[in-house]
Design an enzyme around this catalytic site. Structure first.
Site, PDB file in Angstrom:
ATOM      1  N   LYS A  13       0.390  -1.122  -0.005  1.00 35.59           N
ATOM      2  CA  LYS A  13      -0.165  -0.007   0.119  1.00 35.59           C
ATOM      3  C   LYS A  13       1.053   1.377  -0.246  1.00 35.59           C
ATOM      4  O   LYS A  13       0.926   2.154  -0.745  1.00 35.59           O
ATOM      5  CB  LYS A  13      -1.093   0.221   1.693  1.00 35.59           C
ATOM      6  N   ARG A  88      -9.648   2.107  10.536  1.00 38.95           N
ATOM      7  CA  ARG A  88      -8.996   0.668  10.659  1.00 38.95           C
ATOM      8  C   ARG A  88      -9.735   0.344  11.320  1.00 38.95           C
ATOM      9  O   ARG A  88      -9.753  -1.104  11.571  1.00 38.95           O
ATOM     10  CB  ARG A  88      -7.688   1.328  11.383  1.00 38.95           C
ATOM     11  N   ARG A 122      12.879  -7.576   4.851  1.00 38.23           N
ATOM     12  CA  ARG A 122      13.057  -6.034   4.300  1.00 38.23           C
ATOM     13  C   ARG A 122      14.099  -5.516   5.679  1.00 38.23           C
ATOM     14  O   ARG A 122      14.393  -6.064   6.178  1.00 38.23           O
ATOM     15  CB  ARG A 122      11.988  -5.290   5.032  1.00 38.23           C
ATOM     16  N   ARG A 155      13.890  -3.760  10.966  1.00 39.82           N
ATOM     17  CA  ARG A 155      13.198  -3.026  12.572  1.00 39.82           C
ATOM     18  C   ARG A 155      12.237  -4.240  13.099  1.00 39.82           C
ATOM     19  O   ARG A 155      11.889  -5.305  12.647  1.00 39.82           O
ATOM     20  CB  ARG A 155      12.752  -2.535  11.814  1.00 39.82           C
ATOM     21  N   ARG A 166       0.826  -8.707  13.837  1.00 37.41           N
ATOM     22  CA  ARG A 166       0.325  -7.480  13.483  1.00 37.41           C
ATOM     23  C   ARG A 166      -0.688  -7.967  12.272  1.00 37.41           C
ATOM     24  O   ARG A 166      -1.818  -7.242  11.833  1.00 37.41           O
ATOM     25  CB  ARG A 166       1.587  -7.075  12.138  1.00 37.41           C
TER      26      ARG A 166
END
Length: 210
Positions: A13, A88, A122, A155, A166
């Site tokens: 996104k 959300r 990532r 991260r 998540r």
């Protein structure tokens, strides 16, 4: 044109939002960025949010909507905007609908295995914050940023345990929005399992610039 981008973390996104923002000349808006900007500028809304966060509380739907509504009144939103990360929850979506803003909802579809592969691989530069993916878009030199030579790191959000959490939160709280917008006839699905350049081509066909 006004857009709401929906999809799980790792669906692409943010990447597409940045590309669309540039192509269409409209701002990409995330609630996190708005919070930080208001807190930094010590606006009344910023002070309210900071007080809530400092006390360990969660920012209410009412305050989130107030902040988003205030942001959409700015001049750069006159030709449209992209909301990335809002709404959300169903209550946020219902409250936003009451504002009467014409909006197109884009749902980014991608399976869990690819999400985990994207996020767990990532790497982010400590200096310039550039993003890489050791599997799909690796740096030229392992562990070093192509742009500034900074050190790359993983991260906390991109560690497997965090990714799983998540995704669970997304499925529980945000995924119901897909059905909500389907009932309103406002949602368009887009396959975001491909390279972002191909997703952008499809997006431009679906939503040609006026």
């Amino acid at each position: 044109m006004n857009f709401i981008f929906l999809g799980p973390p790792g669906a692409g996104k943010g990447t597409l939002a940045a590309q669309v923002a540039e192509e269409y000349g409209i701002p990409q808006i995330s609630t996190g960025d708005i919070f930080r900007e208001n807190i930094k500028n010590q606006t009344e809304l910023g002070k309210k949010v900071k007080a809530i966060l400092d006390s360990g509380g969660l920012v209410s739907d009412e305050v989130v909507l107030e902040i988003v509504e205030d942001r959409l009144k700015k001049d750069d939103c006159k030709n449209g905007f992209i909301l990335d990360g809002f709404p959300r929850t169903i209550p946020q979506a219902e409250a936003f609908e009451k504002l009467g803003i014409d909006v197109k909802v884009v749902n980014f579809e991608v399976d869990n295995d690819l999400i985990i592969a994207r996020l767990s691989n990532r790497r982010v530069c400590k200096n310039c914050k550039a993003n890489y993916n050791v599997k799909f878009m690796p740096p030229k030199v392992e562990g070093k940023c192509d742009k500034c030579g900074g050190e790359l790191f993983t991260r906390e959000d991109d560690k497997l345990e965090s990714i799983t959490h998540r995704l669970e939160v997304y499925r529980k709280e945000t995924e119901p929005l897909i059905e909500f917008y389907k009932k309103l006839g406002k949602i368009t699905d887009i396959d975001s399992a491909r390279d972002s350049s191909l997703v952008l081509v499809d997006f431009k066909k679906l939503f040609p610039k006026k």
